[in-house]
Design an enzyme around this catalytic site. Structure first.
Site, mmCIF file in Angstrom:
data_model
loop_
_atom_site.group_PDB
_atom_site.id
_atom_site.type_symbol
_atom_site.label_atom_id
_atom_site.label_comp_id
_atom_site.label_asym_id
_atom_site.label_seq_id
_atom_site.Cartn_x
_atom_site.Cartn_y
_atom_site.Cartn_z
ATOM 1 N N LEU A 96 -42.397 10.835 19.329
ATOM 2 C CA LEU A 96 -42.580 10.882 20.775
ATOM 3 C C LEU A 96 -41.290 11.397 21.392
ATOM 4 O O LEU A 96 -40.192 11.071 20.914
ATOM 5 C CB LEU A 96 -42.886 9.486 21.349
ATOM 6 C CG LEU A 96 -44.241 8.851 21.029
ATOM 7 C CD1 LEU A 96 -44.319 7.466 21.656
ATOM 8 C CD2 LEU A 96 -45.390 9.717 21.514
ATOM 9 N N ASP A 97 -41.410 12.173 22.459
ATOM 10 C CA ASP A 97 -40.226 12.598 23.180
ATOM 11 C C ASP A 97 -39.450 11.378 23.659
ATOM 12 O O ASP A 97 -40.035 10.317 23.918
ATOM 13 C CB ASP A 97 -40.617 13.448 24.400
ATOM 14 C CG ASP A 97 -41.333 14.734 24.018
ATOM 15 O OD1 ASP A 97 -41.152 15.193 22.877
ATOM 16 O OD2 ASP A 97 -42.075 15.254 24.869
ATOM 17 N N GLN A 98 -38.158 11.548 23.821
ATOM 18 C CA GLN A 98 -37.318 10.434 24.264
ATOM 19 C C GLN A 98 -37.815 9.853 25.587
ATOM 20 O O GLN A 98 -37.810 8.641 25.789
ATOM 21 C CB GLN A 98 -35.871 10.904 24.417
ATOM 22 C CG GLN A 98 -34.905 9.812 24.858
ATOM 23 C CD GLN A 98 -33.465 10.291 24.883
ATOM 24 O OE1 GLN A 98 -33.145 11.371 24.405
ATOM 25 N NE2 GLN A 98 -32.580 9.487 25.451
ATOM 26 N N ARG A 156 -46.726 18.418 28.122
ATOM 27 C CA ARG A 156 -45.866 18.821 29.228
ATOM 28 C C ARG A 156 -45.951 20.327 29.470
ATOM 29 O O ARG A 156 -46.001 20.792 30.617
ATOM 30 C CB ARG A 156 -44.430 18.383 28.945
ATOM 31 C CG ARG A 156 -44.294 16.884 28.760
ATOM 32 C CD ARG A 156 -43.026 16.463 28.047
ATOM 33 N NE ARG A 156 -41.829 16.710 28.848
ATOM 34 C CZ ARG A 156 -40.611 16.396 28.444
ATOM 35 N NH1 ARG A 156 -40.425 15.840 27.244
ATOM 36 N NH2 ARG A 156 -39.573 16.643 29.225
#
Length: 291
Positions: free
Chosen positions: A129-131, A230
């Protein structure tokens, strides 16, 4: 490390050799060790390589740590881990926003480090997962189950659903985006839609709640490209609220949360449907709905 596996119906009639090679994806080198050291049994009895297995029998594999390449991961803080599901083979946690999946620099602490502290053993990242994204994150607890989980991921048999709050009124009740995604040549941190050189990507977006200026949507991934949700949503005019890369704003978190994860456990064949909430994500949904 002993791993007992109850033979599921889908493996019935296979030989021990086929179970190890095709069902469990045990590497050739490790199969050799198991065979030479007679480190496997079926219902407590030694077995031949061509022995057939039946549903309900228990296959026990005994692995030695020096058979696999060791990976030393520094332990973090166990109290940073919110466990959603855990068994002998895998663990699913609810990662908060602002925490990396794994460290990129020596001495850096990330979710993997905290999971290692919680389990007291080496664990392995299955997906990321992205930060800035919160939500469900899957780790393997041993090198035996890791390739099985990776295969499920490649076959798109691990289903992930995200909640996202986007700018604008999302027009369709459901929309599928298939734009290829590649690197942004002007900013190495970012990705962009790249019809010529990008990798295939598919995101299904369903409208959940429509407001006057923002929309709450659910996104399902058929692929796992970096920043996929995104990039797809911002490319089509619906950037995520709070996105620091694709829709910079002065404050607030990235409004993206991995709330649902489902898969069939590769060793027990148990269907797992896991969900997790995020107080900060829910607190960020502050629009007045119009429908």
């Amino acid at each position: 490390m002993k791993i007992p596996i109850t033979i599921p119906a889908v493996w019935a009639g296979l030989t021990i050799k086929e179970v190890l090679e095709e069902a469990l994806l045990i590497p050739r080198k490790i199969r050799h060790f198991l065979r030479m050291e007679k480190a496997l049994s079926l219902d407590g009895r030694p077995v031949h390589w061509q022995s057939l297995v039946a549903e309900g029998q228990v296959l026990v594999l005994e692995f030695k740590e020096d058979w696999y390449e060791s990976r030393l991961v520094q332990a973090g803080q166990a109290d940073q881990v919110e466990v959603v599901y855990e068994d002998q083979h895998l663990i699913v946690v609810n990662k908060p926003e602002g925490m990396k999946t794994h460290a990129n620099q020596p001495g850096e602490m990330a979710c993997l480090n905290h999971v290692v502290a919680h389990t007291g053993q080496t664990c392995y990242v299955v997906h990321r997962l992205d930060q800035e994204t919160s939500g469900l994150l899957l780790f393997a607890k041993n090198p035996v189950v890791l390739p099985l989980l990776n295969r499920l991921l490649e076959k798109r048999a691990i289903k992930r659903e995200y909640w996202a709050l986007v700018e604008g009124r999302f027009a369709a009740k459901e929309q599928v985006y298939r734009d290829p995604i590649g690197r942004d040549r002007h900013d190495r941190r970012k990705r962009r839609v790249d019809p010529r050189g990008g990798r295939s990507a598919q995101t299904t977006v369903k409208r959940l709640k429509l407001g006057s200026a923002v929309t709450l949507v659910a996104c399902q991934l058929a692929t796992g490209r970096t920043h996929q949700i995104r990039v797809h949503l911002s490319h089509h005019g619906y950037p995520l609220v709070g996105d620091p890369l694709y829709h910079p704003q002065p404050e607030g978190r990235l409004m993206l949360h991995a709330h649902r994860l489902s898969l069939v456990h590769p060793l027990t064949q148990e269907p797992l449907v896991l969900r997790a909430t995020s107080p900060s994500f829910e607190a960020g949904i502050t629009f007045a709905p119009t429908s």
